[in-house]
Design an enzyme around this catalytic site. Structure first.
Site, PDB file in Angstrom:
ATOM      1  N   HIS A 105      33.474  38.468  33.156  1.00  0.00           N
ATOM      2  CA  HIS A 105      33.204  38.944  34.298  1.00  0.00           C
ATOM      3  C   HIS A 105      34.438  39.190  35.279  1.00  0.00           C
ATOM      4  O   HIS A 105      34.256  40.372  35.758  1.00  0.00           O
ATOM      5  CB  HIS A 105      32.316  37.808  34.980  1.00  0.00           C
ATOM      6  N   GLU A 106      35.207  38.443  35.152  1.00  0.00           N
ATOM      7  CA  GLU A 106      36.665  38.885  35.989  1.00  0.00           C
ATOM      8  C   GLU A 106      37.270  40.099  35.346  1.00  0.00           C
ATOM      9  O   GLU A 106      37.794  40.717  36.003  1.00  0.00           O
ATOM     10  CB  GLU A 106      37.396  37.656  35.971  1.00  0.00           C
ATOM     11  N   HIS A 109      35.638  43.257  36.470  1.00  0.00           N
ATOM     12  CA  HIS A 109      36.489  43.625  37.814  1.00  0.00           C
ATOM     13  C   HIS A 109      37.755  44.519  37.651  1.00  0.00           C
ATOM     14  O   HIS A 109      38.163  45.365  38.213  1.00  0.00           O
ATOM     15  CB  HIS A 109      36.817  42.483  38.871  1.00  0.00           C
ATOM     16  N   HIS A 113      38.583  48.404  38.603  1.00  0.00           N
ATOM     17  CA  HIS A 113      39.842  48.687  39.212  1.00  0.00           C
ATOM     18  C   HIS A 113      40.552  49.799  38.532  1.00  0.00           C
ATOM     19  O   HIS A 113      40.890  50.667  39.111  1.00  0.00           O
ATOM     20  CB  HIS A 113      40.806  47.521  39.580  1.00  0.00           C
TER      21      HIS A 113
END
Length: 238
Positions: A105-106, A109, A113
């Site tokens: 999940h991270e 991100h 980006h």
């Protein structure tokens, strides 16, 4: 002072704050219980959260993001300012399907980006305004209560507007988090990091985590509604 009934007696609008608090507590309890349940399910690949993160980042062509270990429980986050993917004690070295899902999940991100995902860019742009708004909202409202003229009304309205930016941040966060989880599940399957039988477990963990953001947004909206109910009639009284 107008509305002394609210300030010195019973405040019926406080029920909105209590509802928001209960929603957040329930969501927080659910994500912890769900994570703890699936933290005992070791992934078939045997990859740790850190190893899964490295593999996902590299498969996406991302080599300038460092995977770091941070203290705490479920304090995982991606920091776009210094391009670090920070994994907590319960995720970094764990081989569970829950830990791998959170790490992925991270990574979602980080990929957002890299690809210039618009909601993420918008959220990042809102952060300074939202933080300032959260800090100034109540001081402006409280100062405004000491004025019965247009000055007081202006300060109160400005305080409510400042708080609205914090609410906006919560709302913009929702698509960012949902999209990161969607990316995570897709990549975990495509990369073979988790099997088809394991993905449903990870989906439950990420769904529970997403509900905490929904709860935070709901609580913020209820607080904003409370402010409008408390001070919306001031203009009519002045």
């Amino acid at each position: 002072m107008p509305y002394s009934y609210y300030y010195w007696g019973f405040d019926p609008t406080y029920i909105l704050v209590l509802i928001g608090a209960v929603i957040c507590l329930v969501a927080s309890a659910r994500v912890k219980s769900t994570y703890n349940k699936y933290a005992s399910y070791r992934s078939m690949s045997g990859m740790t959260g850190a190893q899964a993160a490295e593999r996902i980042l590299h498969s996406a062509g991302i080599y300038d993001v460092s995977v770091q270990h941070v203290s705490g429980n479920l304090t995982d986050h991606y920091n776009p300012s210094n391009k670090t993917l920070n994994l907590s004690d319960s995720v970094y070295g764990s081989t569970s399907v829950a830990a791998v899902g959170v790490a992925a999940h991270e990574c979602g991100h980080a990929i957002q980006h890299q690809q210039g995902y618009v909601p993420l860019a918008l959220r990042s742009a809102i952060v300074p305004v939202a933080n300032l708004g959260s800090t100034l909202a109540w001081p402006l409202i409280l100062i405004g209560l000491f004025f019965t003229s247009n000055t007081g009304t202006f300060l109160i309205d400005l305080g409510i507007l400042c708080f609205s930016f914090a609410v906006l941040f919560q709302l913009v966060t929702l698509p960012v988090e949902f999209n990161a989880s969607h990316r995570a599940l897709r990549i975990l399957g495509e990369q073979g990091i988790l099997s088809d039988s394991e993905l449903p477990y990870t989906r439950k963990v990420l769904k529970a985590a997403a509900l905490t953001y929904v709860a935070s947004a709901a609580a913020s909206i209820l607080q904003l509604l409370r402010l409008v109910l408390l001070f919306g009639g001031r203009r009519r009284d002045d």
